[in-house]
Design an enzyme around this catalytic site. Sequence first.
Site, PDB file in Angstrom:
ATOM      1  CD  GLU A   1     -23.638 -14.318 -14.150  1.00 59.80           C
ATOM      2  OE1 GLU A   1     -23.464 -14.676 -15.440  1.00 59.80           O
ATOM      3  OE2 GLU A   1     -24.200 -13.607 -14.418  1.00 59.80           O
TER       4      GLU A   1
ATOM      5  CE  LYS B   1     -31.368 -12.680  -7.375  1.00 62.40           C
ATOM      6  NZ  LYS B   1     -31.381 -11.605  -7.005  1.00 62.40           N
TER       7      LYS B   1
ATOM      8  CB  CYS C   1     -25.968   3.426  38.819  1.00 66.73           C
ATOM      9  SG  CYS C   1     -26.276   5.168  37.183  1.00 66.73           S
TER      10      CYS C   1
ATOM     11  CD  GLU D   1       7.319  -1.269  -2.728  1.00 62.36           C
ATOM     12  OE1 GLU D   1       8.246  -1.775  -2.562  1.00 62.36           O
ATOM     13  OE2 GLU D   1       5.988  -1.770  -3.147  1.00 62.36           O
ATOM     14  CE1 TYR D   2      -3.235   2.250  -6.422  1.00 60.20           C
ATOM     15  CE2 TYR D   2      -3.256   3.501  -4.832  1.00 60.20           C
ATOM     16  CZ  TYR D   2      -3.205   3.347  -6.058  1.00 60.20           C
ATOM     17  OH  TYR D   2      -4.130   3.738  -6.870  1.00 60.20           O
ATOM     18  CG  ASP D   3      -0.627   4.933  -0.200  1.00 61.14           C
ATOM     19  OD1 ASP D   3      -1.816   5.009  -0.824  1.00 61.14           O
ATOM     20  OD2 ASP D   3      -0.546   5.201   1.127  1.00 61.14           O
TER      21      ASP D   3
ATOM     22  CE1 TYR E   1     -26.775  -7.778 -13.037  1.00 58.32           C
ATOM     23  CE2 TYR E   1     -25.479  -8.214 -11.011  1.00 58.32           C
ATOM     24  CZ  TYR E   1     -26.410  -7.556 -11.994  1.00 58.32           C
ATOM     25  OH  TYR E   1     -27.002  -6.764 -11.142  1.00 58.32           O
TER      26      TYR E   1
ATOM     27  CB  CYS F   1     -29.166   3.870  34.871  1.00 64.95           C
ATOM     28  SG  CYS F   1     -27.988   3.159  34.846  1.00 64.95           S
TER      29      CYS F   1
ATOM     30  CG  ASP G   1      -1.760  -1.421   1.411  1.00 65.58           C
ATOM     31  OD1 ASP G   1      -1.539  -1.552   0.374  1.00 65.58           O
ATOM     32  OD2 ASP G   1      -2.458  -1.113   2.135  1.00 65.58           O
TER      33      ASP G   1
ATOM     34  CB  CYS H   1     -23.222   4.451  35.772  1.00 67.84           C
ATOM     35  SG  CYS H   1     -23.589   3.205  35.821  1.00 67.84           S
TER      36      CYS H   1
ATOM     37  CE  LYS I   1     -34.867 -14.546  -3.745  1.00 61.03           C
ATOM     38  NZ  LYS I   1     -34.093 -13.370  -3.875  1.00 61.03           N
TER      39      LYS I   1
ATOM     40  CG  ASP J   1     -28.583 -10.045  -1.128  1.00 58.11           C
ATOM     41  OD1 ASP J   1     -28.808  -9.082  -1.844  1.00 58.11           O
ATOM     42  OD2 ASP J   1     -28.415 -10.266   0.639  1.00 58.11           O
TER      43      ASP J   1
ATOM     44  CD  GLU K   1     -27.384  -6.861  -7.896  1.00 61.43           C
ATOM     45  OE1 GLU K   1     -27.187  -6.720  -8.808  1.00 61.43           O
ATOM     46  OE2 GLU K   1     -27.666  -6.707  -6.128  1.00 61.43           O
TER      47      GLU K   1
ATOM     48  CB  CYS L   1     -26.834   5.975  32.552  1.00 56.61           C
ATOM     49  SG  CYS L   1     -26.046   6.375  34.143  1.00 56.61           S
TER      50      CYS L   1
ATOM     51  CB  SER M   1     -36.738  -7.673 -11.236  1.00 58.16           C
ATOM     52  OG  SER M   1     -38.418  -7.908 -11.932  1.00 58.16           O
ATOM     53  CG  LEU M   2     -32.752 -12.404 -13.041  1.00 60.61           C
ATOM     54  CD1 LEU M   2     -31.441 -12.295 -12.601  1.00 60.61           C
ATOM     55  CD2 LEU M   2     -33.517 -11.945 -14.783  1.00 60.61           C
TER      56      LEU M   2
HETATM   57  S1  IVH Z   1     -28.768 -10.579 -14.788  1.00 60.01           S
HETATM   58  C1  IVH Z   1     -32.834  -9.350 -17.133  1.00 60.01           C
HETATM   59  N1  IVH Z   1     -27.053 -11.137 -12.678  1.00 60.01           N
HETATM   60  O1  IVH Z   1     -30.931  -9.818  -9.109  1.00 60.01           O
HETATM   61  C2  IVH Z   1     -31.600  -9.441 -16.669  1.00 60.01           C
HETATM   62  N2  IVH Z   1     -29.026 -10.397 -12.114  1.00 60.01           N
HETATM   63  O2  IVH Z   1     -34.117  -9.822 -10.037  1.00 60.01           O
HETATM   64  C3  IVH Z   1     -30.706  -8.572 -15.573  1.00 60.01           C
HETATM   65  N3  IVH Z   1     -28.448  -9.563  -9.844  1.00 60.01           N
HETATM   66  O3  IVH Z   1     -31.994  -6.804 -10.602  1.00 60.01           O
HETATM   67  C4  IVH Z   1     -29.908  -9.395 -14.396  1.00 60.01           C
HETATM   68  N4  IVH Z   1     -26.884 -11.215  -9.400  1.00 60.01           N
HETATM   69  O4  IVH Z   1     -29.901  -6.428  -9.716  1.00 60.01           O
HETATM   70  C5  IVH Z   1     -28.303 -10.767 -13.124  1.00 60.01           C
HETATM   71  N5  IVH Z   1     -25.315 -12.775 -11.741  1.00 60.01           N
HETATM   72  C6  IVH Z   1     -26.556 -12.006 -12.296  1.00 60.01           C
HETATM   73  C7  IVH Z   1     -27.213 -10.597 -10.926  1.00 60.01           C
HETATM   74  C8  IVH Z   1     -28.241  -9.923 -10.810  1.00 60.01           C
HETATM   75  C9  IVH Z   1     -27.442 -10.453  -8.775  1.00 60.01           C
HETATM   76  C10 IVH Z   1     -29.804  -8.939  -9.014  1.00 60.01           C
HETATM   77  C11 IVH Z   1     -30.359  -7.764 -10.505  1.00 60.01           C
HETATM   78  C12 IVH Z   1     -31.276  -8.482 -10.559  1.00 60.01           C
HETATM   79  C13 IVH Z   1     -31.500  -8.962  -9.993  1.00 60.01           C
HETATM   80  C14 IVH Z   1     -33.059 -10.093 -10.219  1.00 60.01           C
END
Ligand code: IVH
Length: 732
Positions: free
Chosen positions: A164, A166, A474, A86-88, A277, A471, A84, A494, A377, A168, A225, A489, A133-134
Amino acid sequence: MAITVYELIITGANVVSYRMEILDNFMTQFECMYTADQTKQLQEMTRNFLNKKDHSAEVINDLRTVLRFHEHRYYVMDDPLISDAEYDKLFKALEAIELAHPELITSQSPTQRVGSSLNQSFNTVQHIVPMLSLANSYNEDDLVDWDRKAREAAGIADIEYCIEPKFDGASISLIYENDVLTRGTTRGNGVEGEDITTNIRQVRSIPLSAAFSDFGVQQVEIRGEVMMSKKAFNRYNEMLAGLNLAPLANARNGASGSLRMKDPKEVAKRGLEAFLYNISYHTPTNDKEAVRKGQAFLDTHSGSLTLLWQLGFRSPEKEKVVVKGIKAVIDHVGEFEALRDDLPYEVDGMVIKVNDLELQEKLGMTTHHPRWAIAFKFKARQATSKLRSIEYQVGRTGSITPVAKIEPVQLAGVTVGSISLFNEDIIKDKDLMIGDTVLVERAGDVIPYIVKSLAELRTGKEQRVIFPTSCPVCATRLFKEEGEAVWRCVNIECPAQVVEKMIHFVSKNAMDIKSFGEANIRKFYELGLLKDIPGIYKLDYGAVSKLEGFGKKSITNLQEAIETSKNQPLNRLIFGLGIRFVGETTAKVLSNKVHHLLDLQNYTVEQLQQLEDIGVKVAGSIVHFFQNQQNGLMLRELEALGVKMTNEKRAVVHEGALTGKNFLFTGTLNKLKRSEAEELVEQKGGKLLGSVSSKLNYLVVGDDAGSKFEKAKKINTIRIINEDEFLSLVQA
Ligand code: IVH
């Protein structure tokens, strides 16, 4: 019987080797976007830069290339090649060139991530392609069903899938145009999001520029993400705990809460990462040859992840798996779920995507979700339990923390029986009653928390929670400051607070008195052998030696550890005093400021506010502490007992261009941090003053200068200069 045992061993071995393989992938051997030759060359350049003292402006591009290389090694590969420090050093060298040649600064320079101004508001902007969303799946049957529909629609026997994690965290969308990051947005309602480019630039694994044009891509929209790793999350929470602030509930909140923060510097502190992704949109350049090169990657989803990786993004290249048929998908998700707790970041499932992008197109989408992808999930790490009672703990600053006592439950491998509720409001928000059934969650190695009470299961026998008014230790009446959520308190004698203060004083990040842990402090306090912090240095070892478990050796160790602590650096002592809102960073800022700890008794709230990162609340608390007579007596006693209170590093007097001159800064500097400018003054032999007076020689004025500027204008012996003039003085 024998066969069963044999099978078990085989299965066990398979699981182990698979685990190693995936975890190994997170280590080093993964193919890097830089070839071995490039890496070698960049390492040589690094050495040259590190060995040289001054750098001419001609090397600016090489220096940036080298810095980007090391950022990639650190933030994307998780495998740094330099320290770190050296990077700095390299970073400072680039800053110095840019300081001397501001005309050479570009928005993609590694120095340009953290802006100096606050975000005013976030504009609403439209995504090029809506962020969908998926659909979710929870078991084998859901996956089989989804695969059947996809096969029927595609007319194919076995579909190739890319699987891959998911991630969070919080979803984001990025746009690069002509190789430059031009926009970063939140998901928003899926059609429109908020422009959070300034905050996105704080995420070091997101490149500010990437060579898309080499692959014939002119404009591209990428999805991903933003995440807080488990490590960054724990580190951040430790910092909050040091400031006596409520911790973040989980890493996801930590990431999503950061995206819309006003201060990009705060965002930088969270140590965010980003996984990218999906490429949702791209346009070609005119370079046919390059377009052909890009097309080789952009035929499949897996290829697009490789392309992103090659361009320096943290795509799930290491984590992805390509398989044929749903059976293989089911096997893989099962195996991956077992690794969940070993991963450095939080995942809540897996995403399965049709790998062939043409087939994705053909499958299209329903009204809500794409048909070509599904989320699987993982089982939530949640459980229900009964809330038996609430206990109230008194912290070292007198804060009263309610702690839920629940019927012990197993959660992600540990038994949970106590859960902190932080403050009274949480009890109200979650509508908790004694006897309630509560939903408890624990993610990874994160502290467990109560999600909610299940009011529909009440029997009528539940009892309302009555928060104490005095408290529990005390009996002093509790007090709550305006705008605060925590009851306190206020009796500084105390017993609970006294003990907690001593525990904090000896702790690892404070005076680090090894072998003097919490248990000993409590024991000695109860036996009357220890009553306050100075008492640590007056221990009656004769009396201690009569206690069970204290042999000669352990007494010698304890005595040595206590003796050694007398010479701890001043910042540790300041942190150890447990002044409200003074964490380790503020303690360092304060210790750098003074020669002797008691100098802080002379500081006013206004003067303290001039110091880096100290706001009115922190300043008020410091003044309150140092003006308290009892605290003053305690500090003098500690000094008499041999605890070092001077800052030796600072006591060195430098001689230089500024010898004999007094300086003061006001307003925001642009090129230097305030602390850096002040350090420069001292290095060059100058002195820093706390306020405007006739003793002052130079007032250095930055942006938005305030009352000091007005005051200084009235004293005509004071020279008022700007940052550039200051820099030329220093360099003279
Ligand atoms: S693909 C159209 N890949 O999960 C497909 N989503 O409801 C676009 N998420 O809103 C999403 N990891 O925020 C994809 N490897 C991954 C993901 C991913 C997390 C989230 C993403 C999305 C939600 C799916």
